[in-house]
Design a protein around this motif. Structure first.
Motif, short mmCIF file in Angstrom:
data_model
loop_
_atom_site.label_atom_id
_atom_site.label_comp_id
_atom_site.label_asym_id
_atom_site.label_seq_id
_atom_site.Cartn_x
_atom_site.Cartn_y
_atom_site.Cartn_z
N ARG A 1 2.27 8.59 4.51
CA ARG A 1 2.30 9.93 3.92
C ARG A 1 3.62 10.66 4.16
NH1 ARG A 1 -2.30 11.85 1.94
NH2 ARG A 1 -4.19 10.68 2.38
N ASP A 2 4.28 10.34 5.27
CA ASP A 2 5.56 11.00 5.58
C ASP A 2 6.74 10.33 4.89
OD1 ASP A 2 5.84 8.65 7.00
OD2 ASP A 2 6.06 9.62 8.95
N GLY A 3 6.45 9.31 4.06
CA GLY A 3 7.50 8.61 3.34
C GLY A 3 8.09 7.42 4.09
N SER A 4 7.67 7.24 5.34
CA SER A 4 8.19 6.10 6.11
C SER A 4 7.55 4.80 5.61
CB SER A 4 7.90 6.29 7.60
OG SER A 4 6.51 6.28 7.85
N ASN A 5 8.30 3.72 5.76
CA ASN A 5 7.80 2.41 5.36
C ASN A 5 7.45 1.61 6.60
OD1 ASN A 5 8.12 2.67 2.51
ND2 ASN A 5 10.32 2.57 2.85
N LYS A 6 6.25 1.11 6.62
CA LYS A 6 5.75 0.35 7.76
C LYS A 6 5.47 -1.08 7.32
CE LYS A 6 3.64 4.27 10.15
NZ LYS A 6 4.33 5.34 9.48
N LYS A 7 5.86 -2.03 8.14
CA LYS A 7 5.55 -3.44 7.90
C LYS A 7 4.56 -3.88 8.97
CE LYS A 7 9.90 -4.61 5.70
NZ LYS A 7 9.46 -4.90 4.37
N LEU A 8 3.47 -4.47 8.52
CA LEU A 8 2.39 -4.89 9.41
C LEU A 8 2.04 -6.33 9.06
CD1 LEU A 8 0.10 -4.05 11.47
CD2 LEU A 8 -1.28 -3.54 9.45
N SER A 9 1.93 -7.17 10.07
CA SER A 9 1.55 -8.57 9.87
C SER A 9 0.21 -8.81 10.55
CB SER A 9 2.63 -9.48 10.45
OG SER A 9 2.32 -10.82 10.16
N VAL A 10 -0.79 -9.19 9.75
CA VAL A 10 -2.12 -9.46 10.29
C VAL A 10 -2.37 -10.96 10.24
CG1 VAL A 10 -4.60 -9.05 10.01
CG2 VAL A 10 -2.98 -7.20 9.56
N TRP B 1 -7.76 11.08 5.16
CA TRP B 1 -7.05 11.40 6.39
C TRP B 1 -6.99 10.12 7.24
CZ3 TRP B 1 -12.02 12.50 5.26
CH2 TRP B 1 -12.99 12.16 6.19
N GLN B 2 -6.29 10.15 8.36
CA GLN B 2 -6.00 8.93 9.12
C GLN B 2 -7.27 8.18 9.54
OE1 GLN B 2 -2.94 7.53 9.50
NE2 GLN B 2 -4.04 5.78 10.32
N ALA B 3 -8.26 8.88 10.08
CA ALA B 3 -9.47 8.19 10.53
C ALA B 3 -10.19 7.50 9.37
CB ALA B 3 -10.41 9.16 11.23
N ALA B 4 -10.25 8.17 8.24
CA ALA B 4 -10.89 7.57 7.06
C ALA B 4 -10.05 6.41 6.53
CB ALA B 4 -11.10 8.62 5.99
N CYS B 5 -8.74 6.52 6.63
CA CYS B 5 -7.84 5.44 6.22
C CYS B 5 -8.10 4.20 7.08
CB CYS B 5 -6.39 5.88 6.33
SG CYS B 5 -5.20 4.56 5.98
N LEU C 1 0.85 -1.19 0.00
CA LEU C 1 0.00 0.00 0.00
C LEU C 1 0.88 1.25 0.00
CD1 LEU C 1 -2.54 -1.04 2.81
CD2 LEU C 1 -2.76 -1.40 0.34
N ASP C 2 0.42 2.29 -0.66
CA ASP C 2 1.13 3.57 -0.67
C ASP C 2 0.12 4.67 -0.40
OD1 ASP C 2 2.52 5.91 -1.16
OD2 ASP C 2 3.58 5.10 -2.90
N ARG C 3 0.15 5.18 0.83
CA ARG C 3 -0.83 6.18 1.25
C ARG C 3 -0.65 7.52 0.55
NH1 ARG C 3 -1.56 7.43 6.88
NH2 ARG C 3 -3.49 8.26 6.06
N THR C 4 0.46 7.73 -0.13
CA THR C 4 0.64 8.99 -0.86
C THR C 4 -0.25 9.05 -2.09
OG1 THR C 4 2.51 8.21 -2.21
CG2 THR C 4 3.04 9.21 -0.07
N HIS C 5 -0.85 7.92 -2.48
CA HIS C 5 -1.76 7.87 -3.62
C HIS C 5 -3.21 8.06 -3.22
CE1 HIS C 5 1.24 6.61 -6.56
NE2 HIS C 5 1.75 5.83 -5.61
N CYS C 6 -3.46 8.35 -1.95
CA CYS C 6 -4.83 8.46 -1.44
C CYS C 6 -5.01 9.79 -0.71
CB CYS C 6 -5.11 7.29 -0.49
SG CYS C 6 -6.82 7.27 0.10
#
Length: 87
Positions: free
Chosen positions: A54-63, A13-17, A5-10
C-alpha cells in the motif's frame, strides 16, 4: 510459480490481507484475489511473489515447501525474515 500482487487494488487491512493470502496459498489460487495481477505457472515447488504494498514499496517473497507454514501464519513476518528485518 510466479505471482504478482498489488495491494493498492484491494481494500483489506493487514490482518484481513494475511487471512486472504493464507487461504489463497492453501488453495494455490491467486487468480481470484482482488490484488492478483499475474500468475505464471512454471512447475516449480517454490512460489515467488512480487508484492506492491500500500505504501508503494515492492516486496519479494519466496515461499518454499519448508517455509509454507510460516507464510500461512503471516506473509509479512516471513517477508521481514527474508529481508533481514527481524531478529
Amino acid at each position: 510459480m510466479k505471482v504478482t500482487l498489488d495491494r493498492t487494488h484491494c481494500t483489506r487491512w493487514q490482518a484481513a490481507c494475511e487471512s486472504c493470502f493464507a487461504m489463497r496459498l492453501e488453495q494455490s489460487n491467486f487468480d481470484a484475489a482482488d490484488c492478483g495481477l499475474q500468475v505464471v505457472e512454471d512447475g516449480r515447488a517454490t512460489i515467488d511473489f512480487e508484492i506492491t504494498d500500500r505504501d508503494g514499496s515492492n516486496k519479494k517473497l519466496s515461499v518454499t515447501p519448508a517455509n509454507r507454514a510460516d507464510a500461512i501464519d503471516s506473509w509479512l513476518l516471513l517477508w521481514q525474515q527474508q529481508a533481514g528485518m527481524s531478529s
